[in-house]
Design an enzyme around this catalytic site. Structure first.
Site, short mmCIF file in Angstrom:
data_model
loop_
_atom_site.label_atom_id
_atom_site.label_comp_id
_atom_site.label_asym_id
_atom_site.label_seq_id
_atom_site.Cartn_x
_atom_site.Cartn_y
_atom_site.Cartn_z
N THR A 47 4.58 -15.68 4.21
CA THR A 47 4.41 -16.75 3.24
C THR A 47 5.55 -17.75 3.29
O THR A 47 5.36 -18.95 3.05
CB THR A 47 4.34 -16.16 1.82
OG1 THR A 47 3.25 -15.26 1.79
CG2 THR A 47 4.12 -17.22 0.77
N TYR A 60 -3.04 -19.84 0.68
CA TYR A 60 -2.31 -20.48 1.77
C TYR A 60 -2.58 -19.73 3.07
O TYR A 60 -3.13 -18.62 3.07
CB TYR A 60 -0.80 -20.46 1.49
CG TYR A 60 -0.30 -19.06 1.33
CD1 TYR A 60 -0.39 -18.42 0.11
CD2 TYR A 60 0.17 -18.35 2.42
CE1 TYR A 60 -0.01 -17.11 -0.04
CE2 TYR A 60 0.56 -17.03 2.29
CZ TYR A 60 0.46 -16.42 1.06
OH TYR A 60 0.82 -15.13 0.94
N THR A 126 5.97 -10.54 3.04
CA THR A 126 6.45 -9.51 2.12
C THR A 126 5.64 -8.22 2.17
O THR A 126 6.13 -7.17 1.78
CB THR A 126 6.44 -10.05 0.67
OG1 THR A 126 5.14 -10.53 0.38
CG2 THR A 126 7.47 -11.15 0.49
N ASP A 127 4.40 -8.30 2.68
CA ASP A 127 3.51 -7.14 2.60
C ASP A 127 4.08 -5.90 3.29
O ASP A 127 3.98 -4.79 2.78
CB ASP A 127 2.13 -7.46 3.21
CG ASP A 127 1.33 -8.41 2.33
OD1 ASP A 127 1.78 -8.72 1.21
OD2 ASP A 127 0.25 -8.85 2.77
N LYS A 199 7.92 -3.14 -2.06
CA LYS A 199 7.24 -4.27 -2.71
C LYS A 199 6.55 -3.73 -3.96
O LYS A 199 5.71 -2.83 -3.87
CB LYS A 199 6.23 -4.93 -1.77
CG LYS A 199 5.62 -6.19 -2.36
CD LYS A 199 4.73 -6.93 -1.38
CE LYS A 199 4.22 -8.22 -2.00
NZ LYS A 199 3.30 -8.96 -1.14
N GLU A 320 6.06 23.28 -5.14
CA GLU A 320 4.70 23.67 -5.53
C GLU A 320 3.91 24.23 -4.34
O GLU A 320 2.93 24.93 -4.52
CB GLU A 320 3.97 22.46 -6.12
CG GLU A 320 4.35 22.18 -7.56
CD GLU A 320 3.46 21.13 -8.17
OE1 GLU A 320 2.30 21.45 -8.48
OE2 GLU A 320 3.91 19.98 -8.34
#
Ligand code: GLU
Length: 363
Positions: A47, A60, A126-127, A199, A320
């Site tokens: 981006t 975008y 950013t993903d 993120k 566990e």
């Protein structure tokens, strides 16, 4: 300055005086600029390099603007560093690939080995920024800073956050304080360890946070301050390395949810993958159907790592689930997407389960 005064007081013509003064100033500035830290920006897209149809719309296309144009939008950055840019890719980071990761890591190591720069900034969508950050953290072998950044709003949006984030990331990479901190994510004035950051918001500009550890510092008004450092970063250099010939094994992630059928795990066994990370519930837990499928995967020689879909806390060995009996390892506090990266890279060195588990408690 002495030369400058001599020119001003001498009896040469005013025009010549002016030209000589200008030359002296230019020389003085270039001497000053040469002393600034050298920063190379490796641009991948995202981006931060995105353009939208209009300023008031969030939609975008990622990765459209070249790196020179991005740096051109923050001219004052020339006062803090000597900048050059290289376009590694022009993609939205949802399309990030292992090949681009390899290219980035190999180029970053080369830059530092040949002393081409004092720091590197990686501009990135950013993903998957946290994944690239951790990949580089494990494979870039230098004390010099590597700083990732990006933006949540495209360059064409009202209050675009890209120019500020890029300015801040360059400030961090140029700071002597960032040395020895490993790979860092600088975002929205926060500085995060790439290992721990995640993120946390799909759209907000404060998208990044480290749920287990918090930020390690902040950058504000051109000033960089660190408050803590990851002990793993400070204490351990990784044993891993990468070349163009390195073939990363296939490791996939399977998500656990109520009443999940085991089909995904069985499909991966049939595909003969090298590792499976289970994004388990809570403390890396899964249901009986998964339990039986995990036994089949382990019997087929696949390394199975228990991680958690819960964003904070750690997955505890032999708590566990009886890992010794089941033949599984745990991710410690790595998210499933980061556990996958460590398992892929760890498997390039060993297939020994105990050694792989040690990696998860060390890096
Ligand atoms: N999906 C795009 C990417 O990760 C846009 C997200 C962003 O950069 O903020 O590159």
């Amino acid at each position: 300055m002495l030369i400058f005064n001599l020119i001003q007081t001498s009896k040469i013509q005013p025009m010549k005086k002016f030209l000589l003064s200008a030359l002296t100033l230019l020389f003085a500035f270039s001497m000053y600029a040469q002393q600034l830290p050298r920063i190379i920006i490796l641009a991948t897209g995202g981006t931060i390099a995105g353009t939208g149809a209009s300023a008031d719309r969030a939609g975008y296309t990622a990765g459209k603007i070249p790196i020179d144009e991005l740096v051109g939008a923050i001219p004052s950055v020339k006062k803090i560093a000597q900048i050059s840019g290289e376009q590694i890719s022009s993609i939205g980071s949802q399309d990030m690939t292992i090949d681009i990761w390899k290219k980035l890591a190999i180029r970053a190591n080369e830059i530092f080995e040949k002393n081409e720069a004092d720091g590197i900034v990686v501009t990135h969508g950013t993903d998957t920024q946290e994944e690239t950050g951790y990949f580089l953290d494990l494979l870039v072998n230098s004390d010099k800073p590597v700083v990732l950044t990006g933006s949540m709003r495209p360059a064409t949006a009202i209050s675009a956050d890209g120019p500020k984030n890029l300015y801040d990331a360059i400030t961090v990479a140029a700071s002597p304080k960032a040395k020895g901190k490993g790979v860092i994510v600088s975002f929205n004035e926060g500085i995060f360890d790439a290992r721990d950051v995640m993120k946390m918001s799909t759209t907000k500009v404060n998208a990044f946070y480290s749920p287990n550890t918090g930020p390690i510092g902040q950058v504000y008004d051109g000033k960089v301050e660190f408050y803590q450092a990851s002990m793993r970063e400070v204490n351990e250099k990784t044993p891993f390395s990468i070349t163009t010939d390195t073939k990363l094994p296939r490791v996939d992630i399977v998500y656990m949810y109520a009443d999940a059928p085991p089909d995904m795990i069985d499909m991966l066994i049939a595909k003969k993958v090298d590792g499976i990370v289970i994004a388990g519930v809570g403390n890396g837990n899964f249901n009986k159907a998964y339990m039986e499928a995990v036994k089949r995967a382990v019997a087929a020689g696949i390394i199975v790592c228990r991680a958690s879909r819960t964003p904070s806390g750690r997955v505890v060995l032999e708590d566990e689930i009886n890992d010794e009996e089941l033949g599984t390892i745990v991710s410690d506090d790595l998210t499933p997407q980061k556990a996958r990266i460590l398992l892929m890279i760890g498997l390039t060195k060993t297939k020994d389960r105990k050694q792989l588990q040690k990696y998860f408690f060390t890096y």
